[in-house]
Design a protein around this motif. Structure first.
Motif, PDB file in Angstrom:
ATOM      1  N   VAL A 115       0.954  -1.195  -0.109  1.00 22.92           N
ATOM      2  CA  VAL A 115       0.069  -0.009   0.036  1.00 22.92           C
ATOM      3  C   VAL A 115       0.880   1.335   0.040  1.00 22.92           C
ATOM      4  O   VAL A 115       0.825   2.192  -0.812  1.00 22.92           O
ATOM      5  CB  VAL A 115      -1.066  -0.026   1.183  1.00 22.92           C
ATOM      6  CG1 VAL A 115      -1.731   1.305   1.121  1.00 22.92           C
ATOM      7  CG2 VAL A 115      -2.095  -1.011   1.158  1.00 22.92           C
TER       8      VAL A 115
ATOM      9  N   PHE B  49       2.404   2.013  -3.489  1.00 21.30           N
ATOM     10  CA  PHE B  49       1.463   2.261  -4.227  1.00 21.30           C
ATOM     11  C   PHE B  49       1.154   3.896  -3.899  1.00 21.30           C
ATOM     12  O   PHE B  49       1.226   4.597  -5.101  1.00 21.30           O
ATOM     13  CB  PHE B  49       0.309   1.494  -3.889  1.00 21.30           C
ATOM     14  CG  PHE B  49      -0.447   0.992  -5.151  1.00 21.30           C
ATOM     15  CD1 PHE B  49      -0.023   0.011  -5.876  1.00 21.30           C
ATOM     16  CD2 PHE B  49      -1.549   1.454  -5.540  1.00 21.30           C
ATOM     17  CE1 PHE B  49      -0.772  -0.478  -6.967  1.00 21.30           C
ATOM     18  CE2 PHE B  49      -2.344   1.034  -6.725  1.00 21.30           C
ATOM     19  CZ  PHE B  49      -1.696   0.215  -7.400  1.00 21.30           C
ATOM     20  N   VAL B  50       1.187   4.468  -2.767  1.00 25.57           N
ATOM     21  CA  VAL B  50       0.603   5.771  -2.503  1.00 25.57           C
ATOM     22  C   VAL B  50       2.046   6.543  -2.961  1.00 25.57           C
ATOM     23  O   VAL B  50       1.850   7.775  -3.666  1.00 25.57           O
ATOM     24  CB  VAL B  50       0.556   5.795  -0.995  1.00 25.57           C
ATOM     25  CG1 VAL B  50       0.459   7.482  -0.501  1.00 25.57           C
ATOM     26  CG2 VAL B  50      -0.594   5.410  -0.515  1.00 25.57           C
ATOM     27  N   GLN B  51       3.211   6.080  -2.859  1.00 30.53           N
ATOM     28  CA  GLN B  51       4.543   6.703  -3.160  1.00 30.53           C
ATOM     29  C   GLN B  51       4.522   6.964  -4.558  1.00 30.53           C
ATOM     30  O   GLN B  51       4.904   8.098  -5.208  1.00 30.53           O
ATOM     31  CB  GLN B  51       5.544   6.199  -2.573  1.00 30.53           C
ATOM     32  CG  GLN B  51       6.685   7.000  -2.092  1.00 30.53           C
ATOM     33  CD  GLN B  51       7.835   6.192  -1.687  1.00 30.53           C
ATOM     34  OE1 GLN B  51       8.076   5.031  -2.004  1.00 30.53           O
ATOM     35  NE2 GLN B  51       8.479   7.042  -0.921  1.00 30.53           N
ATOM     36  N   THR B  52       4.128   5.945  -5.344  1.00 31.67           N
ATOM     37  CA  THR B  52       4.148   6.000  -6.785  1.00 31.67           C
ATOM     38  C   THR B  52       3.179   7.035  -7.288  1.00 31.67           C
ATOM     39  O   THR B  52       3.474   7.618  -8.326  1.00 31.67           O
ATOM     40  CB  THR B  52       3.823   4.759  -7.402  1.00 31.67           C
ATOM     41  OG1 THR B  52       4.939   3.703  -6.669  1.00 31.67           O
ATOM     42  CG2 THR B  52       4.340   4.360  -8.873  1.00 31.67           C
ATOM     43  N   ALA B  53       1.888   6.931  -6.685  1.00 30.16           N
ATOM     44  CA  ALA B  53       0.898   7.801  -7.196  1.00 30.16           C
ATOM     45  C   ALA B  53       1.205   9.316  -7.039  1.00 30.16           C
ATOM     46  O   ALA B  53       1.092  10.188  -8.123  1.00 30.16           O
ATOM     47  CB  ALA B  53      -0.327   7.417  -6.448  1.00 30.16           C
ATOM     48  N   LEU B  54       2.163   9.560  -6.157  1.00 35.85           N
ATOM     49  CA  LEU B  54       2.646  11.029  -6.095  1.00 35.85           C
ATOM     50  C   LEU B  54       3.484  11.423  -7.170  1.00 35.85           C
ATOM     51  O   LEU B  54       3.533  12.551  -7.314  1.00 35.85           O
ATOM     52  CB  LEU B  54       3.496  10.915  -4.516  1.00 35.85           C
ATOM     53  CG  LEU B  54       2.884  11.622  -3.402  1.00 35.85           C
ATOM     54  CD1 LEU B  54       3.597  11.395  -2.238  1.00 35.85           C
ATOM     55  CD2 LEU B  54       2.327  13.084  -3.537  1.00 35.85           C
ATOM     56  N   LEU B  55       4.207  10.298  -7.742  1.00 33.42           N
ATOM     57  CA  LEU B  55       5.187  10.824  -8.742  1.00 33.42           C
ATOM     58  C   LEU B  55       4.301  10.918 -10.364  1.00 33.42           C
ATOM     59  O   LEU B  55       4.868  11.037 -11.107  1.00 33.42           O
ATOM     60  CB  LEU B  55       6.084   9.682  -8.918  1.00 33.42           C
ATOM     61  CG  LEU B  55       7.130   9.781  -7.740  1.00 33.42           C
ATOM     62  CD1 LEU B  55       7.997   8.651  -7.758  1.00 33.42           C
ATOM     63  CD2 LEU B  55       7.779  11.139  -7.428  1.00 33.42           C
TER      64      LEU B  55
ATOM     65  N   SER C 149      -5.938  12.886  -1.282  1.00 31.88           N
ATOM     66  CA  SER C 149      -4.572  13.231  -2.066  1.00 31.88           C
ATOM     67  C   SER C 149      -3.440  12.567  -1.421  1.00 31.88           C
ATOM     68  O   SER C 149      -3.494  12.348  -0.040  1.00 31.88           O
ATOM     69  CB  SER C 149      -4.444  14.791  -2.180  1.00 31.88           C
ATOM     70  OG  SER C 149      -3.299  14.964  -1.257  1.00 31.88           O
ATOM     71  N   ALA C 150      -2.675  11.764  -2.132  1.00 28.10           N
ATOM     72  CA  ALA C 150      -1.524  10.835  -1.364  1.00 28.10           C
ATOM     73  C   ALA C 150      -0.677  11.830  -0.472  1.00 28.10           C
ATOM     74  O   ALA C 150       0.083  10.995   0.311  1.00 28.10           O
ATOM     75  CB  ALA C 150      -0.719  10.303  -2.402  1.00 28.10           C
ATOM     76  N   LEU C 151      -0.517  13.037  -0.874  1.00 27.14           N
ATOM     77  CA  LEU C 151       0.595  13.677   0.099  1.00 27.14           C
ATOM     78  C   LEU C 151       0.423  13.667   1.339  1.00 27.14           C
ATOM     79  O   LEU C 151       1.199  13.378   2.166  1.00 27.14           O
ATOM     80  CB  LEU C 151       0.382  15.000  -0.441  1.00 27.14           C
ATOM     81  CG  LEU C 151       1.960  16.043  -0.084  1.00 27.14           C
ATOM     82  CD1 LEU C 151       2.016  16.902  -1.000  1.00 27.14           C
ATOM     83  CD2 LEU C 151       1.294  16.944   1.246  1.00 27.14           C
TER      84      LEU C 151
ATOM     85  N   LEU D 121      -1.187  11.190   3.401  1.00 24.17           N
ATOM     86  CA  LEU D 121      -0.778   9.749   3.637  1.00 24.17           C
ATOM     87  C   LEU D 121       0.576   9.846   4.065  1.00 24.17           C
ATOM     88  O   LEU D 121       1.226   9.199   4.839  1.00 24.17           O
ATOM     89  CB  LEU D 121      -1.420   8.908   2.960  1.00 24.17           C
ATOM     90  CG  LEU D 121      -1.259   7.316   3.453  1.00 24.17           C
ATOM     91  CD1 LEU D 121      -1.934   7.025   4.863  1.00 24.17           C
ATOM     92  CD2 LEU D 121      -1.958   6.477   2.446  1.00 24.17           C
ATOM     93  N   PHE D 122       1.303  10.112   2.681  1.00 24.37           N
ATOM     94  CA  PHE D 122       2.755   9.975   2.972  1.00 24.37           C
ATOM     95  C   PHE D 122       3.518  10.834   4.082  1.00 24.37           C
ATOM     96  O   PHE D 122       4.182  10.153   4.920  1.00 24.37           O
ATOM     97  CB  PHE D 122       3.295  10.508   1.670  1.00 24.37           C
ATOM     98  CG  PHE D 122       4.565  10.282   1.273  1.00 24.37           C
ATOM     99  CD1 PHE D 122       5.540   9.000   2.012  1.00 24.37           C
ATOM    100  CD2 PHE D 122       5.336  10.803   0.370  1.00 24.37           C
ATOM    101  CE1 PHE D 122       6.731   9.116   1.665  1.00 24.37           C
ATOM    102  CE2 PHE D 122       6.731  10.742   0.145  1.00 24.37           C
ATOM    103  CZ  PHE D 122       7.472   9.676   0.997  1.00 24.37           C
TER     104      PHE D 122
END
Lengths: 319, 287
Positions: free
Chosen positions: B121, B124-130, B163-165, B167-168
């Motif tokens: 998970v 996934f979140v980290q990749t979505a940020l990119l 937004s993924a930011l 959570l990260f």
């Protein structure tokens, strides 16, 4: 001999299957044990999948099609990617420009974010709040950078031209934003001005969560100056936040585009400011070739993932 | 309290270094502030002074005409201006609060629990940020149309909440929290929800206050043009850009408009930042 290896192999297969079965059983029981964890993540992840993951996946699928947003997408296989590298000269220019922007602004602004967060953190509370505001303000309003056109206007009404002419350094106005000798440098400067944003504030928050007693302990243990304190005490405590900053920095450094487009024009002189993001805008929003635009976006994402891997490895080896 | 923290940071510092640091802060600070200063000054310039030669760094006859004109224009709109203000304020408050809560709630198990799928998970979140292409607006629109959310407040709120930011960021701040303390709370009978809300959240207060700043300004500056076409649901930035598009005679009004738009995020920033200072007391709770 051969029958023996055969039975061995089946045995191995069977034992592997048993292991796998045990694995699944174990995983399921672990999942049951952690029901609360999943419940806590569920609301966020549901929305995240719907509005971020699913659109990204569909964009990836679209990159293999021709899609003009009116007709049903038409499957093209790898054609969009072949076309990008073999037929689209401007894409190659865009890659070059994006790399120039990314490698000049990314690392420098990462360093600036960290150094200034470090400096500002040591000020007295009131001055600290004021300085944080000054440094962060450019990122606060998305359109405030337009004021730079007032400074670098191409005619003599622009501040830079007017004052340079008054001081007799130049006698005719310089086209700061359209002359290829100046515009890249100026955009880099403006990008740096804009870049003390997310990472900077996250670093500020990181410095605020530091354990101060460690600094005092360090002083007793023989740390003499602020640099030693930074290297031996502060940075190890902030590793997680530094990693966050790196990812944010990558995603903004590779996404240079809206600023050069607003200030340097679209298309810019000799495509000197044409980045990959501008190229995506060109095909997605102007020519309505969504399939092609999606292919470019996918490649940009891959480039960022690659850079991220390299940087994470670098951060880890510096432990 | 303030004095106390000041003294703490005085260890390992020299006078020469202090002078260097101050000098750099002043120089770079001036560079950062100059364009902001110009935006403010331009908003108070009468039209003839904006196009004066040579251009000036200051204003000779400051006027509030630009602001008056802005309010005149906004009072003649088809939809009352207060409606746009309400839309923006409403959406901003809902998004900021729910993003901070949902993102932290998801970040806590991701940072502190070991369960199957944890690492996946997070990756996934980290990749979505990119993924920053601007090509996801169209699929997003299709999904919203499917859910019947186009042209409603939901279309403005839901995508920003996830937004993924957030959570990260929250996960990175929660990870260093000592396991011993959470374990002790569990033994004392606290539920995971209670541990999250009453132990973890207070410790990471600087992080979620910072996250609320990010959420506030990104939704405050959003136009939502992709998913909204009813005039009475539009947000402030959309309306103000429409006013700014009125040509060169509105240069002063445009400057005034961007200044007015900047006030709420700055106020929110100042309030939040002054709250961050209070959290120093909690820093001893980490191990």
């Amino acid at each position: 001999m051969s029958t023996q290896t055969l039975t061995n192999q089946t045995e191995i297969k069977q034992s592997k299957f048993k292991l796998w079965k045990a694995d699944v059983k174990h995983t399921v029981s672990e999942m049951k044990k952690n029901k609360v964890s999943y419940l806590m993540m569920a609301p966020f992840l549901t929305l995240f999948c719907l509005f971020t993951v699913l659109p990204i996946l569909s964009s990836m699928v679209l990159s293999f099609t021709y899609f003009n947003m009116l007709e049903i997408p038409e499957w093209r296989g790898l054609y969009n990617y072949v076309r990008l590298f073999l037929e689209d000269d401007i894409f190659l220019i865009a890659i070059k420009n994006t790399l120039v922007f990314a490698f000049l602004t990314g690392p420098v602004s990462y360093l600036l974010c960290f150094v200034f967060a470090w400096f500002i953190n040591e000020l007295t509370p009131k001055i600290r709040a004021f300085m944080t505001l000054v440094f962060y303000a450019p990122s606060m309003c998305t359109s405030i950078y337009v004021i730079w056109t007032y400074i670098f206007d191409g005619d003599s009404y622009g501040l830079a031209n007017a004052y340079l002419m008054k001081l007799n350094i130049i006698d005719t106005p310089i086209q700061w934003l359209t002359d290829v000798n100046y515009n890249v440098g100026i955009i880099i400067m403006i990008q740096l001005w804009l870049s003390l944003g997310t990472s900077f504030l996250a670093f500020m928050a990181g410095f605020k969560s530091l354990d101060h007693s460690l600094c005092e302990a360090g002083a007793i243990d023989g740390i003499k100056n602020r640099f030693q304190e930074l290297v031996y005490i502060t940075i190890p405590q902030m590793k997680n936040i530094l990693l966050f900053g790196a990812v944010m920095q990558i995603s903004s450094a590779f996404a240079v585009g809206p600023v050069p487009m607003a200030l340097g024009g679209f298309p810019s002189t000799d495509y000197s400011l044409h980045t990959v993001m501008v190229h995506i805008y060109d095909y997605g929003q102007v020519r309505y070739e969504m399939g092609y635009a999606s292919a470019i976006a996918f490649l940009l994402c891959l480039a960022m993932i690659g850079t991220n891997k390299v940087i994470q490895k670098l951060l880890k080896t510096n432990d | 309290m303030a004095k106390d923290t000041m003294n703490k940071s005085r260890v390992n510092r020299s006078l020469g270094g202090d002078i260097m640091v101050t000098l750099m802060l002043v120089l770079v600070g001036a560079f950062m502030a100059l364009p902001l200063y110009l935006s403010v000054v331009n908003a108070f310039k009468p039209l003839d002074e904006i196009f004066i030669y040579p251009p000036r760094f200051y204003v000779m006859k400051p006027t509030t005409t630009n602001f008056k004109q802005l309010f005149q224009m906004t009072s003649n709109l088809w939809v009352p201006f207060s409606r746009y203000v309400f839309n923006s304020v409403f959406v901003t408050i809902v998004v900021t609060i729910s993003h901070v809560i949902l993102a932290s709630m998801a970040a806590y198990p991701l940072a502190k629990h070991k369960f199957p799928g944890n690492k996946g998970v997070f990756k996934f979140v980290q990749t979505a940020l990119l993924f920053t292409g601007g090509t996801i607006a169209l699929p997003q629109y299709i999904i919203m149309a499917f859910l019947g959310m186009v042209d409603t407040y939901w279309a403005l709120i839901l995508p920003s909440v996830a937004s993924a930011l957030g959570l990260f960021l929250m996960k990175q701040f929660m990870e260093p929290i000592g396991d011993a303390m959470l374990e002790a709370a569990k033994i004392d009978g606290a539920s995971e929800w209670r541990i999250w809300w009453q132990i973890v959240m207070p410790i990471v207060k600087p992080a979620w206050l910072t996250l609320s700043i990010f959420a506030f300004q990104s939704i405050w500056n959003a136009t939502g043009n992709n998913f909204i076409y009813s005039e009475q649901l539009k947000l402030l930035p959309t309306v103000l850009t429409q006013i700014q598009a009125g040509g060169i005679a509105r240069t002063g009004v445009a400057a005034a408009a961007s200044l007015v738009l900047l006030i709420p995020p700055v106020l929110f920033f100042v309030i939040t930042q002054s709250n961050v200072l209070e959290t120093m007391a909690h820093s001893g709770m980490k191990d």
